[in-house]
Write an enzyme that holds these catalytic residues in place. Structure first.
Site, PDB file in Angstrom:
ATOM      1  N   ASP A  88       0.846  -1.187   0.000  1.00 25.04           N
ATOM      2  CA  ASP A  88       0.000   0.000   0.000  1.00 25.04           C
ATOM      3  C   ASP A  88       0.892   1.250   0.000  1.00 25.04           C
ATOM      4  OD1 ASP A  88      -2.928   1.003   0.431  1.00 25.04           O
ATOM      5  OD2 ASP A  88      -1.816   2.004   2.030  1.00 25.04           O
TER       6      ASP A  88
ATOM      7  N   TYR B 181     -12.087   8.625  -2.728  1.00 25.63           N
ATOM      8  CA  TYR B 181     -11.625   8.715  -1.344  1.00 25.63           C
ATOM      9  C   TYR B 181     -10.350   9.538  -1.198  1.00 25.63           C
ATOM     10  CZ  TYR B 181      -7.922   5.163  -1.906  1.00 25.63           C
ATOM     11  OH  TYR B 181      -6.782   4.494  -2.271  1.00 25.63           O
TER      12      TYR B 181
ATOM     13  N   TYR C 125      -1.520  11.245   1.844  1.00 28.73           N
ATOM     14  CA  TYR C 125      -2.340  11.578   0.685  1.00 28.73           C
ATOM     15  C   TYR C 125      -2.270  13.068   0.375  1.00 28.73           C
ATOM     16  CZ  TYR C 125      -4.415   6.949   1.467  1.00 28.73           C
ATOM     17  OH  TYR C 125      -4.605   5.604   1.624  1.00 28.73           O
TER      18      TYR C 125
ATOM     19  N   HIS D  75      -7.200  -6.306  -0.874  1.00 29.44           N
ATOM     20  CA  HIS D  75      -6.098  -5.350  -0.767  1.00 29.44           C
ATOM     21  C   HIS D  75      -5.071  -5.691   0.301  1.00 29.44           C
ATOM     22  CE1 HIS D  75      -4.000  -1.560  -1.077  1.00 29.44           C
ATOM     23  NE2 HIS D  75      -4.193  -1.313   0.202  1.00 29.44           N
TER      24      HIS D  75
END
Length: 333
Positions: free
Chosen positions: A101, A150, A229, A294
């Site tokens: 990830d 998201y 992010y 995931h």
């Protein structure tokens, strides 16, 4: 778990909490969102038993590591700087690098910035994504999926935190961990993350495991992880000099066929075609695991390859070797 050693290492102006076990060649594990060093518990035990030194930090912003408040402190340069400082402090010249990830994103950049410190790479879920010369990442995602995607929803400081605050932390984590829909995760503002139904505890996560994650996120909150992010565009700006640079370390890549990253537009063609190999010329294996979502390193810790592979230690190398005498999967990476 009591066999795992926990230390605090000062690096790059912050304190990192580091979990480790074993002796021998070092394997550095990098977790994603919303996770912790604990996400690698299975692999740490397995590789330490095979003669490796397994090292898994809480990345900056997570768990018992420091969490600088500004999103501008979470570019890939900051995180890779933390990790290079970490292995310097531990007296390690080169590591086997393993990421998942966001940890995979950082691992790709680690290999771009400092390939001299990496023996080999095993990355999961997120393939290498060459830097677009014009389009910033967040703008590109917004154009593809809209404002409700998201990652776009995570951009405004405080917005996602306020949304999360209206929900139980265990429910928030189950919404991330339990997802098995590979469609792009979009969350309309009128519904919000707290309005999503929490699934049951995934089969691969015990209540004790969930309680550990809940305790740490209750203490630290989610802002540190969300700041990764929020620094996407900053990293894009700072990596202009690396446009077109290949990842030149021996690499293996693993992804589940139910992972949202595998269903990103163009991802399957890139991963299974010539593009991935062109950008990562020393790519040795690509494994697509059937029926896996995931959080692959926790969902299928017993399986390193769909063809029943095992991790073995040579003189100083980590490799996969086929075991023709066995049909059942072996614990490994």
């Amino acid at each position: 778990m009591e066999k795992i050693e926990h230390t605090t290492v000062q690096t790059n102006g912050i304190n990192l909490h580091v979990a480790s076990i074993g002796t021998g060649p070092a394997v550095l594990f990098l977790h994603g969102f919303p996770e912790l060093w604990y996400s690698w518990r299975h692999q740490m035990f397995s590789l330490s038993s095979l003669g490796y030194r397994a090292i898994a930090p809480d990345l900056r912003g997570y768990g018992d590591s420091d969490a600088p408040p500004s999103a501008e402190s979470y570019s890939s340069f900051h995180i890779v700087g933390d990790l290079v400082g970490l292995i310097d402090k531990m007296g390690i010249d080169k590591v086997f690098l393993v990421g998942h990830d966001w940890g995979a994103v950082i691992a790709w950049h680690f290999c771009l910035f400092r390939p001299d410190r990496v023996k080999a790479l095993v990355n999961m879920s997120v393939p290498f994504r060459p830097r677009h010369p014009i389009i910033k990442p967040v703008e590109g995602l917004r154009a593809l999926f809209g404002d409700d995607y998201y990652i776009c929803r995570f951009q405004e400081p405080g917005e996602a935190e306020e949304d999360f605050a209206g929900d139980d932390i265990a429910n928030i984590l189950k919404k991330f961990y339990g997802g098995r829909n590979p469609s792009p995760p979009c969350v309309p503002r009128e519904i919000g993350f707290k309005g999503l139904k929490a699934p049951e505890l995934p089969f691969w996560l015990s209540q004790q495991d969930l309680d550990y994650f809940v305790e740490k996120f209750k203490q630290k909150g989610f802002t540190g992880g969300l700041n990764y992010y929020r620094a996407l565009n900053l990293t894009w700006e700072l990596t202009a000099a690396w446009s077109g640079v290949q990842v030149k370390v021996p690499t293996k890549f693993i992804v589940g066929d139910l992972d949202i990253t595998y269903h990103f537009p163009g991802a399957k063609e890139y991963i299974n075609g010539d593009g991935f190999k062109k950008d990562v010329p020393f790519l040795q294996d690509v494994v697509v695991m059937e029926g896996v979502a995931h959080f692959i390193n926790q969902e299928k810790p017993e399986e390193g390859d769909v063809a029943s592979t095992r991790v073995t230690r040579g003189t100083d190398s980590m490799t996969w070797t086929k075991d023709p005498t066995r049909n059942e999967p072996c614990r490994g990476i």
